[in-house]
Scaffold this motif. Structure first.
Motif, PDB file in Angstrom:
ATOM      1  N   PHE A 211       0.923  -1.135   0.088  1.00  0.00           N
ATOM      2  CA  PHE A 211      -0.060  -0.057   0.000  1.00  0.00           C
ATOM      3  C   PHE A 211       0.887   1.427   0.053  1.00  0.00           C
ATOM      4  N   TYR A 212       2.125   1.366   0.559  1.00  0.00           N
ATOM      5  CA  TYR A 212       2.886   2.422   0.605  1.00  0.00           C
ATOM      6  C   TYR A 212       3.330   2.697  -0.753  1.00  0.00           C
ATOM      7  N   GLN A 213       3.666   1.510  -1.385  1.00  0.00           N
ATOM      8  CA  GLN A 213       4.258   1.672  -2.670  1.00  0.00           C
ATOM      9  C   GLN A 213       3.245   2.326  -3.728  1.00  0.00           C
ATOM     10  N   LEU A 214       1.830   1.913  -3.336  1.00  0.00           N
ATOM     11  CA  LEU A 214       0.706   2.501  -4.369  1.00  0.00           C
ATOM     12  C   LEU A 214       0.672   4.196  -4.217  1.00  0.00           C
ATOM     13  N   PHE A 215       0.976   4.554  -3.023  1.00  0.00           N
ATOM     14  CA  PHE A 215       0.868   5.982  -2.561  1.00  0.00           C
ATOM     15  C   PHE A 215       2.088   6.598  -3.189  1.00  0.00           C
ATOM     16  N   ARG A 216       3.142   6.047  -2.942  1.00  0.00           N
ATOM     17  CA  ARG A 216       4.725   6.752  -3.281  1.00  0.00           C
ATOM     18  C   ARG A 216       5.271   5.725  -4.346  1.00  0.00           C
ATOM     19  N   PRO A 217       4.814   5.621  -5.569  1.00  0.00           N
ATOM     20  CA  PRO A 217       5.449   4.814  -6.644  1.00  0.00           C
ATOM     21  C   PRO A 217       6.724   5.544  -7.034  1.00  0.00           C
ATOM     22  N   ASP A 218       7.240   6.751  -6.608  1.00  0.00           N
ATOM     23  CA  ASP A 218       8.292   7.499  -6.996  1.00  0.00           C
ATOM     24  C   ASP A 218       9.391   7.044  -6.063  1.00  0.00           C
ATOM     25  N   LEU A 219       9.177   6.177  -5.088  1.00  0.00           N
ATOM     26  CA  LEU A 219      10.195   5.555  -4.119  1.00  0.00           C
ATOM     27  C   LEU A 219      10.425   4.080  -4.266  1.00  0.00           C
ATOM     28  N   LYS A 221      11.388   1.837  -2.035  1.00  0.00           N
ATOM     29  CA  LYS A 221      11.040   1.089  -0.779  1.00  0.00           C
ATOM     30  C   LYS A 221      10.304   2.296   0.032  1.00  0.00           C
ATOM     31  N   PRO A 222       9.198   2.733  -0.041  1.00  0.00           N
ATOM     32  CA  PRO A 222       8.537   3.739   0.768  1.00  0.00           C
ATOM     33  C   PRO A 222       8.119   3.358   2.034  1.00  0.00           C
ATOM     34  N   THR A 223       8.249   4.203   3.107  1.00  0.00           N
ATOM     35  CA  THR A 223       7.971   3.855   4.529  1.00  0.00           C
ATOM     36  C   THR A 223       6.463   4.237   4.958  1.00  0.00           C
ATOM     37  N   ARG A 224       6.259   3.990   6.100  1.00  0.00           N
ATOM     38  CA  ARG A 224       5.069   4.644   6.589  1.00  0.00           C
ATOM     39  C   ARG A 224       5.042   6.077   6.586  1.00  0.00           C
ATOM     40  N   GLU A 225       6.275   6.510   7.112  1.00  0.00           N
ATOM     41  CA  GLU A 225       6.249   8.071   6.978  1.00  0.00           C
ATOM     42  C   GLU A 225       6.196   8.695   5.808  1.00  0.00           C
ATOM     43  N   ASP A 226       6.593   8.039   4.691  1.00  0.00           N
ATOM     44  CA  ASP A 226       6.411   8.367   3.119  1.00  0.00           C
ATOM     45  C   ASP A 226       4.979   8.372   2.822  1.00  0.00           C
ATOM     46  N   PHE A 227       4.152   7.408   3.256  1.00  0.00           N
ATOM     47  CA  PHE A 227       2.943   7.182   2.943  1.00  0.00           C
ATOM     48  C   PHE A 227       1.947   8.237   3.585  1.00  0.00           C
ATOM     49  N   GLU A 228       2.285   8.455   4.846  1.00  0.00           N
ATOM     50  CA  GLU A 228       1.584   9.560   5.724  1.00  0.00           C
ATOM     51  C   GLU A 228       1.751  11.020   5.042  1.00  0.00           C
ATOM     52  N   GLU A 229       2.938  11.290   4.504  1.00  0.00           N
ATOM     53  CA  GLU A 229       3.186  12.470   3.880  1.00  0.00           C
ATOM     54  C   GLU A 229       2.231  12.639   2.635  1.00  0.00           C
ATOM     55  N   ALA A 230       2.215  11.683   1.866  1.00  0.00           N
ATOM     56  CA  ALA A 230       1.418  11.639   0.677  1.00  0.00           C
ATOM     57  C   ALA A 230       0.055  11.568   1.049  1.00  0.00           C
ATOM     58  N   GLY A 231      -0.417  10.774   1.830  1.00  0.00           N
ATOM     59  CA  GLY A 231      -1.890  10.351   2.535  1.00  0.00           C
ATOM     60  C   GLY A 231      -2.576  11.752   3.006  1.00  0.00           C
ATOM     61  N   VAL A 232      -1.861  12.484   3.677  1.00  0.00           N
ATOM     62  CA  VAL A 232      -2.356  13.882   4.344  1.00  0.00           C
ATOM     63  C   VAL A 232      -3.061  14.783   3.255  1.00  0.00           C
ATOM     64  N   LEU A 234      -4.607  14.114   0.532  1.00  0.00           N
ATOM     65  CA  LEU A 234      -5.904  13.574  -0.063  1.00  0.00           C
ATOM     66  C   LEU A 234      -7.061  13.896   1.047  1.00  0.00           C
ATOM     67  N   ASN A 235      -6.955  14.260   2.093  1.00  0.00           N
ATOM     68  CA  ASN A 235      -7.835  14.416   3.105  1.00  0.00           C
ATOM     69  C   ASN A 235      -8.016  16.105   3.229  1.00  0.00           C
ATOM     70  N   ALA A 236      -8.962  16.555   3.489  1.00  0.00           N
ATOM     71  CA  ALA A 236      -9.263  18.189   3.801  1.00  0.00           C
ATOM     72  C   ALA A 236      -8.884  18.514   5.146  1.00  0.00           C
ATOM     73  N   LEU A 237      -9.200  17.453   6.054  1.00  0.00           N
ATOM     74  CA  LEU A 237      -8.630  17.711   7.540  1.00  0.00           C
ATOM     75  C   LEU A 237      -7.292  17.096   7.432  1.00  0.00           C
ATOM     76  N   PRO A 238      -6.239  17.677   8.381  1.00  0.00           N
ATOM     77  CA  PRO A 238      -4.814  17.432   8.179  1.00  0.00           C
ATOM     78  C   PRO A 238      -4.459  15.911   8.992  1.00  0.00           C
ATOM     79  N   VAL A 239      -5.025  14.736   8.354  1.00  0.00           N
ATOM     80  CA  VAL A 239      -4.608  13.393   8.701  1.00  0.00           C
ATOM     81  C   VAL A 239      -4.465  12.534   7.536  1.00  0.00           C
ATOM     82  N   ALA A 240      -3.405  11.706   7.626  1.00  0.00           N
ATOM     83  CA  ALA A 240      -3.217  10.895   6.302  1.00  0.00           C
ATOM     84  C   ALA A 240      -4.125   9.594   6.479  1.00  0.00           C
TER      85      ALA A 240
END
Length: 275
Positions: A211-219, A221-232, A234-240
């Protein structure tokens, strides 16, 4: 006295994640639980699925609240297994009032590159499995003559378009049609049927490398932190991602007396992502 005192809830996908969270919260509100999970690998899924040890932990947590629970392994692609699980639970606990159609899987692929088994497994689990769950469980709610509530866990993906998940979106959108027809057909028996539509929820289905790779295909081996940086973003409220508790709270509202006249609705819990 709890909001669900004396009631019995049937929950699929109860071994961990949202399903376990729902089970424990329902128990804390006075409900007894019938719990099922596949507890085995599922083809086309890249992450580790729940185990029998996970299901045993759900049992432990529910029993710690001094509530009864009947737990078994069942694949929601197997109607006979689902019927057996529900029948055994009702025989022991005496009734059924609430059905939480929660079990599901996730995988990803570009539409024109998707393999047939990736598509068919997704539809069979996430859409047809929901129908089988209702088919196996709802007759017991009808037979009780007290009314009840069915909640189907869909997704924000049913309402918005996301690349790499046409099969997931199609299955989750199909659940809306299933929910609306079920709400009409079961209304005369005072059974309410609704769907909930979360944005990304922080569970094992999401918190994994695929799932992390889906959010950060540019990396590479993305980490959870990379996912959260991208995921936040997508939401109007500041949460990933939201937590299972957030979905459970919405479900408690729907199944308790607070939702006694709510049926045929799509309840979105998305941190403003659909905006």
């Amino acid at each position: 006295m709890g909001l669900l005192e004396g009631k019995v809830a049937f929950i699929t996908g109860a071994a961990r994640g949202q399903g376990r969270n729902h089970a424990v919260r329902m128990a804390s509100e006075g409900a007894d639980i019938i719990a099922v999970d596949v507890c085995a690998p599922v083809e086309t899924v890249a992450y580790d699925t729940a185990t029998e040890a996970d299901l045993a932990e759900t049992v432990r947590q529910v029993e710690a609240l001094d509530r009864r629970i009947v737990a078994s392994t069942a694949d929601i692609r197997d109607l006979a297994a689902l019927r057996s699980a529900v029948d055994a639970g009702v025989a022991e606990l005496g009734r059924l009032d609430i059905v939480l159609v929660n079990a599901g899987i996730f995988s990803s692929s570009r539409l024109l590159e998707m393999e047939d088994d990736t598509w068919s497994t997704m539809i069979d689990v996430n859409l047809s499995g929901a129908w089988r769950t209702i088919r196996a469980a709802a007759p017991h709610v009808v037979a009780g003559g007290r009314g009840g509530s069915i909640v189907i866990t869909s997704s924000l993906a049913a309402l918005t378009a996301n690349e790499n998940m046409a099969h997931y979106s199609a299955a989750k959108a199909g659940l809306v049609g299933l929910m609306k027809v079920a709400a009409k057909e079961l209304a005369a028996d005072r059974i309410r049927v609704n769907s909930v539509h979360p944005t990304t929820v922080a569970t094992d289905m999401i918190l994994n490398d695929a799932f992390y790779q889906l959010f950060r295909p540019d990396l590479e081996k993305p980490t959870r932190e990379d996912f959260e940086e991208a995921g936040v973003t997508l939401n109007a409220l500041p949460v990933a991602a939201i937590e299972s508790d957030d979905v459970t709270e919405a479900i408690v509202y729907l199944v308790a007396d607070s939702g006694r006249y709510v049926t045929g609705t799509t309840l979105v819990v998305d941190a403003g992502a659909s905006l």
